[in-house]
Design a protein around this motif. Structure first.
Motif: not given
Ligand code: NIG
Ligand code: FE
Length: 416
Positions: A195-196, A199-201
């Motif tokens: 994940f970047d 928040d994305a994770y």
């Protein structure tokens, strides 16, 4: 039937532990104990404990022991002291591999945070944990649970957090539950490499992992720290977990004060754990709240970090607990007796305060102080027999190498 410490395991539903040099148990004030109550430990000399069907039936002085009718196993505890079974309310036992290489690098001057930022640290354990299948993970957790038992721990919490994908997180929680632990979903431990950003994770973890985790776990935990998750992300994660029915815990103020105490207080968390970086304002706020401060002096020692402000917290009336923080990177120990020793020498707590913090208050953090954490009629018959003439050897012995036997649910579960 008479049962000696070196005899066979009990077969009766009753067990009499007799001839104890001392029995020590925290006060029966309402949990969590705070202020002066934390040091209020009742000590009986020349004592017995009678267990029946997994619970303490009665305890008292040998001189007052009436003849017991019916079959009862007897355990002669001459020269030993009894304290309640210890409760480890903060461990990370579901991991593969080790961090002995990192330990060597740290001994040569590398810092824990630098290693973490370079993709080592927690993420190296994530790689090793993902490489295990469910049976491999189960074997590791069972092994670690055996270490805990041998150190006097009869109740323990275990966190996931080294899988950070759906299958490994859920396998970790199930392995902890099946080994007898109280599972906590540490879904927000670190951002995994696929994940970047956090928040994305979290979008993934809350949508894909939380529904399954909430079936197994009792609580959720987040690492709120520079380089891990910030306060806004921690709030998002914890609110979703609370809505799914989980109790809330936070890893907070380990390296920096990043808002864990205000957030934990606002959300009604069970505890904020670590607190090595907590300043006077945070300590005061925590002390005025019902949130327990869980202190982890073995972790501070292992990382050569400042100790948490334990004395200030207790003197200001805070409810505190002590735990090992057992994990491969920052605290490779399962010994609560060692933690009690560090509590006295490094945190300036008394042996009595330390005992309450690793029994009744730790049980409160896990939501089970109604049935364990003290020696009292009707509570679980969980006892540690320590090989010492005075119960305070629990903290006095620096290495904590004093556990002679452990009784769990009225049965001898471990003997040295
Ligand atoms: O409580 N601080 C975050 N988590 C663990 C350490 C995990 C690790 O280093 O593997 C702790 O110290
Ligand atoms: Fe931890």
């Amino acid at each position: 039937m008479r049962q000696r410490l070196d005899g066979a395991a009990g077969t009766q539903s009753r067990l009499l532990v007799r001839n104890l040099a001392q029995l020590a148990t925290p006060s029966d004030a309402e949990a969590p104990l705070r202020g002066a109550n934390l040091a209020d430990v009742r000590v009986l000399h020349d004592a017995y404990v009678l267990c029946r069907e997994g619970e303490v039936e009665q305890f008292g002085r040998m001189a007052e022991l009436e003849p017991i009718a019916g079959d009862v196993d007897e355990l002669d505890a001459r020269g030993l002291c009894a304290v309640p079974g210890l409760v480890d309310c903060h461990t990370h036992p579901a991991f593969g591999g080790d961090r002995v290489e990192e330990f060597s690098l740290r001994a040569g001057g590398a810092s824990y945070e630098e290693l973490h930022a370079a993709g080592g640290g927690i993420l190296s354990t994530v790689r090793a944990t993902r490489s295990l299948d469910a049976d491999g993970l189960r074997a590791r957790v069972e092994r670690h649970a055996g270490w805990m038992l041998a150190n006097g721990t009869t109740t323990w919490e275990g966190k996931s957090g080294y899988g950070l994908d759906r299958d490994t997180e859920l396998a970790s929680l199930r392995a902890i539950r099946d080994a007898g632990g109280v599972p906590t979903w540490l879904g927000a431990h670190s951002v995994p490499p696929e994940f970047d950003d956090g928040d994305a994770y979290l979008g993934f973890a809350l949508a894909e992992v939380l529904p399954g985790a909430a079936q197994v776990a009792a609580a959720a935990d987040v690492f709120l720290e520079r380089g891990a998750f910030d306060a806004a992300q921690a709030r998002r994660y914890l609110e979703a977990c609370r809505d799914a029915g989980l109790a809330l815990r936070l890893h907070g103020d380990q390296f920096t004060e990043s808002g864990a105490i205000p957030l934990g207080l606002e959300l009604g968390a069970r505890s904020v754990d670590h607190l090595e970086a907590t300043g006077s304002e945070g300590a005061r706020a925590l002390a005025e709240s019902d949130v327990v401060g869980v202190l982890l002096p073995a972790s501070a020692l292992f990382l050569d970090r400042p100790m948490p402000p334990a004395r200030a917290l207790v003197d200001a009336g805070a409810a505190i607990a002590l735990a090992t923080d057992f994990n491969p990177g920052s605290s490779f120990t399962t010994s609560l007796p060692l933690v009690c020793s560090l509590a006295c020498t490094q945190l300036h707590l008394s042996p009595a305060e330390a005992l309450s913090a690793v029994t009744v208050n730790a049980a409160h953090v896990l939501g089970c102080s109604h049935d364990r954490g003290r020696i009292a009629p009707g509570l679980r018959a969980d006892l540690v027999l320590i090989d010492a003439p005075d119960w305070r050897y629990l903290a006095y012995h620096l290495a904590g190498d004093i556990v002679a036997a452990v009784i769990r649910g009225g049965l001898v579960a471990y003997r040295r």
